[in-house]
Write a protein that holds these residues in place. Structure first.
Motif, PDB file in Angstrom:
ATOM      1  N   TYR A   1      86.581 -55.043 -54.112  1.00  0.00           N
ATOM      2  CA  TYR A   1      86.061 -53.788 -53.591  1.00  0.00           C
ATOM      3  C   TYR A   1      86.586 -53.558 -52.177  1.00  0.00           C
ATOM      4  CZ  TYR A   1      82.594 -53.461 -57.334  1.00  0.00           C
ATOM      5  OH  TYR A   1      81.982 -53.358 -58.545  1.00  0.00           O
ATOM      6  N   THR A   2      86.869 -52.310 -51.841  1.00  0.00           N
ATOM      7  CA  THR A   2      87.250 -51.981 -50.471  1.00  0.00           C
ATOM      8  C   THR A   2      85.994 -51.959 -49.617  1.00  0.00           C
ATOM      9  OG1 THR A   2      86.966 -49.591 -50.740  1.00  0.00           O
ATOM     10  CG2 THR A   2      89.143 -50.508 -51.301  1.00  0.00           C
ATOM     11  N   GLN A   3      86.184 -51.994 -48.311  1.00  0.00           N
ATOM     12  CA  GLN A   3      85.027 -51.958 -47.430  1.00  0.00           C
ATOM     13  C   GLN A   3      84.281 -50.633 -47.562  1.00  0.00           C
ATOM     14  OE1 GLN A   3      86.198 -53.162 -43.476  1.00  0.00           O
ATOM     15  NE2 GLN A   3      86.656 -55.245 -44.133  1.00  0.00           N
ATOM     16  N   ALA A   4      84.996 -49.544 -47.789  1.00  0.00           N
ATOM     17  CA  ALA A   4      84.344 -48.241 -47.982  1.00  0.00           C
ATOM     18  C   ALA A   4      83.484 -48.255 -49.246  1.00  0.00           C
ATOM     19  CB  ALA A   4      85.389 -47.138 -48.058  1.00  0.00           C
ATOM     20  N   GLU A   5      83.992 -48.855 -50.316  1.00  0.00           N
ATOM     21  CA  GLU A   5      83.221 -48.938 -51.563  1.00  0.00           C
ATOM     22  C   GLU A   5      81.981 -49.804 -51.381  1.00  0.00           C
ATOM     23  OE1 GLU A   5      86.805 -48.483 -54.852  1.00  0.00           O
ATOM     24  OE2 GLU A   5      86.481 -50.438 -53.891  1.00  0.00           O
ATOM     25  N   ILE A   6      82.123 -50.899 -50.642  1.00  0.00           N
ATOM     26  CA  ILE A   6      80.979 -51.780 -50.381  1.00  0.00           C
ATOM     27  C   ILE A   6      79.932 -51.043 -49.556  1.00  0.00           C
ATOM     28  CG2 ILE A   6      80.223 -53.909 -49.234  1.00  0.00           C
ATOM     29  CD1 ILE A   6      83.050 -55.047 -49.941  1.00  0.00           C
ATOM     30  N   ALA A   7      80.378 -50.300 -48.552  1.00  0.00           N
ATOM     31  CA  ALA A   7      79.451 -49.535 -47.718  1.00  0.00           C
ATOM     32  C   ALA A   7      78.648 -48.565 -48.573  1.00  0.00           C
ATOM     33  CB  ALA A   7      80.219 -48.783 -46.630  1.00  0.00           C
ATOM     34  N   GLN A   8      79.316 -47.897 -49.493  1.00  0.00           N
ATOM     35  CA  GLN A   8      78.625 -46.947 -50.360  1.00  0.00           C
ATOM     36  C   GLN A   8      77.639 -47.671 -51.277  1.00  0.00           C
ATOM     37  OE1 GLN A   8      81.113 -44.713 -53.035  1.00  0.00           O
ATOM     38  NE2 GLN A   8      79.538 -43.185 -53.389  1.00  0.00           N
ATOM     39  N   LYS A   9      78.069 -48.784 -51.877  1.00  0.00           N
ATOM     40  CA  LYS A   9      77.199 -49.520 -52.806  1.00  0.00           C
ATOM     41  C   LYS A   9      75.949 -50.066 -52.104  1.00  0.00           C
ATOM     42  CE  LYS A   9      78.885 -52.169 -56.155  1.00  0.00           C
ATOM     43  NZ  LYS A   9      78.556 -51.527 -57.392  1.00  0.00           N
ATOM     44  N   LEU A  10      76.111 -50.522 -50.862  1.00  0.00           N
ATOM     45  CA  LEU A  10      74.985 -51.126 -50.149  1.00  0.00           C
ATOM     46  C   LEU A  10      74.228 -50.120 -49.283  1.00  0.00           C
ATOM     47  CD1 LEU A  10      76.549 -54.542 -49.017  1.00  0.00           C
ATOM     48  CD2 LEU A  10      74.935 -54.120 -50.889  1.00  0.00           C
ATOM     49  N   GLY A  11      74.721 -48.887 -49.215  1.00  0.00           N
ATOM     50  CA  GLY A  11      74.056 -47.883 -48.385  1.00  0.00           C
ATOM     51  C   GLY A  11      74.188 -48.170 -46.899  1.00  0.00           C
ATOM     52  N   LEU A  12      75.345 -48.729 -46.505  1.00  0.00           N
ATOM     53  CA  LEU A  12      75.596 -49.073 -45.109  1.00  0.00           C
ATOM     54  C   LEU A  12      76.743 -48.222 -44.571  1.00  0.00           C
ATOM     55  CD1 LEU A  12      75.646 -52.959 -45.545  1.00  0.00           C
ATOM     56  CD2 LEU A  12      73.751 -51.593 -44.678  1.00  0.00           C
ATOM     57  N   THR A  13      76.919 -48.239 -43.267  1.00  0.00           N
ATOM     58  CA  THR A  13      78.094 -47.587 -42.705  1.00  0.00           C
ATOM     59  C   THR A  13      79.290 -48.516 -42.881  1.00  0.00           C
ATOM     60  OG1 THR A  13      77.818 -48.531 -40.494  1.00  0.00           O
ATOM     61  CG2 THR A  13      76.685 -46.426 -40.943  1.00  0.00           C
ATOM     62  N   GLN A  14      80.475 -47.942 -42.870  1.00  0.00           N
ATOM     63  CA  GLN A  14      81.671 -48.767 -43.005  1.00  0.00           C
ATOM     64  C   GLN A  14      81.813 -49.692 -41.801  1.00  0.00           C
ATOM     65  OE1 GLN A  14      85.079 -46.713 -44.444  1.00  0.00           O
ATOM     66  NE2 GLN A  14      86.430 -48.449 -44.181  1.00  0.00           N
ATOM     67  N   SER A  15      81.383 -49.237 -40.644  1.00  0.00           N
ATOM     68  CA  SER A  15      81.425 -50.067 -39.440  1.00  0.00           C
ATOM     69  C   SER A  15      80.562 -51.324 -39.610  1.00  0.00           C
ATOM     70  CB  SER A  15      80.936 -49.256 -38.241  1.00  0.00           C
ATOM     71  OG  SER A  15      80.816 -50.063 -37.098  1.00  0.00           O
ATOM     72  N   THR A  16      79.402 -51.169 -40.214  1.00  0.00           N
ATOM     73  CA  THR A  16      78.514 -52.316 -40.452  1.00  0.00           C
ATOM     74  C   THR A  16      79.156 -53.293 -41.431  1.00  0.00           C
ATOM     75  OG1 THR A  16      76.572 -50.962 -40.007  1.00  0.00           O
ATOM     76  CG2 THR A  16      76.219 -53.003 -41.243  1.00  0.00           C
ATOM     77  N   VAL A  17      79.777 -52.759 -42.470  1.00  0.00           N
ATOM     78  CA  VAL A  17      80.461 -53.619 -43.444  1.00  0.00           C
ATOM     79  C   VAL A  17      81.592 -54.384 -42.758  1.00  0.00           C
ATOM     80  CG1 VAL A  17      81.864 -53.639 -45.546  1.00  0.00           C
ATOM     81  CG2 VAL A  17      79.802 -52.240 -45.442  1.00  0.00           C
ATOM     82  N   GLU A  18      82.346 -53.713 -41.890  1.00  0.00           N
ATOM     83  CA  GLU A  18      83.430 -54.377 -41.151  1.00  0.00           C
ATOM     84  C   GLU A  18      82.876 -55.507 -40.283  1.00  0.00           C
ATOM     85  OE1 GLU A  18      85.421 -51.255 -39.014  1.00  0.00           O
ATOM     86  OE2 GLU A  18      86.180 -50.339 -40.859  1.00  0.00           O
ATOM     87  N   LYS A  19      81.744 -55.265 -39.635  1.00  0.00           N
ATOM     88  CA  LYS A  19      81.123 -56.303 -38.801  1.00  0.00           C
ATOM     89  C   LYS A  19      80.685 -57.489 -39.648  1.00  0.00           C
ATOM     90  CE  LYS A  19      79.546 -53.064 -35.304  1.00  0.00           C
ATOM     91  NZ  LYS A  19      78.413 -52.300 -34.790  1.00  0.00           N
ATOM     92  N   TYR A  20      80.079 -57.225 -40.815  1.00  0.00           N
ATOM     93  CA  TYR A  20      79.686 -58.308 -41.719  1.00  0.00           C
ATOM     94  C   TYR A  20      80.903 -59.109 -42.165  1.00  0.00           C
ATOM     95  CZ  TYR A  20      74.885 -56.500 -42.308  1.00  0.00           C
ATOM     96  OH  TYR A  20      73.589 -56.106 -42.124  1.00  0.00           O
ATOM     97  N   MET A  21      81.982 -58.407 -42.475  1.00  0.00           N
ATOM     98  CA  MET A  21      83.198 -59.084 -42.939  1.00  0.00           C
ATOM     99  C   MET A  21      83.779 -59.960 -41.832  1.00  0.00           C
ATOM    100  SD  MET A  21      84.767 -59.413 -45.657  1.00  0.00           S
ATOM    101  CE  MET A  21      86.297 -59.960 -46.323  1.00  0.00           C
ATOM    102  N   LYS A  22      83.841 -59.430 -40.616  1.00  0.00           N
ATOM    103  CA  LYS A  22      84.350 -60.224 -39.478  1.00  0.00           C
ATOM    104  C   LYS A  22      83.492 -61.465 -39.267  1.00  0.00           C
ATOM    105  CE  LYS A  22      86.589 -56.794 -36.564  1.00  0.00           C
ATOM    106  NZ  LYS A  22      86.541 -56.079 -35.275  1.00  0.00           N
ATOM    107  N   ARG A  23      82.173 -61.263 -39.337  1.00  0.00           N
ATOM    108  CA  ARG A  23      81.259 -62.399 -39.143  1.00  0.00           C
ATOM    109  C   ARG A  23      81.488 -63.452 -40.218  1.00  0.00           C
ATOM    110  NH1 ARG A  23      74.633 -62.190 -38.896  1.00  0.00           N
ATOM    111  NH2 ARG A  23      74.354 -64.426 -38.649  1.00  0.00           N
ATOM    112  N   ALA A  24      81.609 -63.020 -41.465  1.00  0.00           N
ATOM    113  CA  ALA A  24      81.813 -63.963 -42.568  1.00  0.00           C
ATOM    114  C   ALA A  24      83.138 -64.698 -42.416  1.00  0.00           C
ATOM    115  CB  ALA A  24      81.759 -63.229 -43.908  1.00  0.00           C
ATOM    116  N   LEU A  25      84.214 -63.967 -42.126  1.00  0.00           N
ATOM    117  CA  LEU A  25      85.526 -64.596 -41.984  1.00  0.00           C
ATOM    118  C   LEU A  25      85.559 -65.585 -40.823  1.00  0.00           C
ATOM    119  CD1 LEU A  25      87.845 -61.536 -42.680  1.00  0.00           C
ATOM    120  CD2 LEU A  25      87.542 -63.558 -44.133  1.00  0.00           C
ATOM    121  N   SER A  26      84.965 -65.201 -39.713  1.00  0.00           N
ATOM    122  CA  SER A  26      84.929 -66.095 -38.553  1.00  0.00           C
ATOM    123  C   SER A  26      84.131 -67.357 -38.860  1.00  0.00           C
ATOM    124  CB  SER A  26      84.315 -65.350 -37.362  1.00  0.00           C
ATOM    125  OG  SER A  26      84.180 -66.207 -36.263  1.00  0.00           O
TER     126      SER A  26
END
Length: 168
Positions: A131-156
């Motif tokens: 899934y793209t980050q935009a698709e994840i944001a839509q599925k979870l009802g989050l902003t794309q910025s929040t999804v990007e922050k979650y992804m950065k946190r997870a990767l780090s």
């Protein structure tokens, strides 16, 4: 007492027709139902009062959802290990490679378990499901910025936790 027949107004009147149409187009009733479910759930979550033409909205949004699913599946095309050349084959010949692979998998599971659930979902849906980050944001009802922050946190976090498993 007799039950009243369902109203022909609103999105529900078009649901069965939508499933039939998308089953024929996608070749999979399950994919059609998943797409329709996601669209309806999103519409209900956001309020369907703003939808002027429920039938057009359902068809258009479902089509977009199915196209996204087909893109995701094409990104995840898999090859059998037998189809790889020797140079492309990930299997190492030394006896400890299976042990190292199992240890790495366990370390990854532990690292993921240390993260909040949303971070885990974002990482797994992006890296494993495609899934793209935009698709994840839509599925979870989050902003794309929040999804990007979650992804950065997870990767780090995963990077930090798996340092002991990096090749020397």
């Amino acid at each position: 007492m007799s039950r009243r027949p369902p109203s022909d107004k609103g999105w529900l009147a078009h649901y069965r027709e939508l499933i039939g149409t998308w089953t024929r187009r996608s070749g999979s009733r399950q994919d059609a139902e998943d797409a329709a479910h996601d669209v309806v759930a999103n519409m209900l979550r956001n309020g369907d009062a703003a939808v002027l033409d429920p039938k057009a909205y359902l068809y258009g949004a479902s089509q977009n959802r199915l196209k996204g699913e087909m893109r995701r599946q094409s990104r995840r095309e898999q090859l059998s290990l037998d189809e790889l050349t020797d140079a492309e084959h990930p299997v190492q010949s030394d006896p400890e490679s299976a042990i190292r692979a199992a240890q790495l998998a366990d370390a990854l599971k532990r690292a993921l378990a240390e993260l909040p659930l949303k971070c885990q979902q974002v990482f797994l849906w992006n890296k494993l499901e495609g899934y793209t980050q935009a698709e994840i944001a839509q599925k979870l009802g989050l902003t794309q910025s929040t999804v990007e922050k979650y992804m950065k946190r997870a990767l780090s976090h995963i990077h930090d936790r798996l340092q002991d498993h990096a090749p020397h």
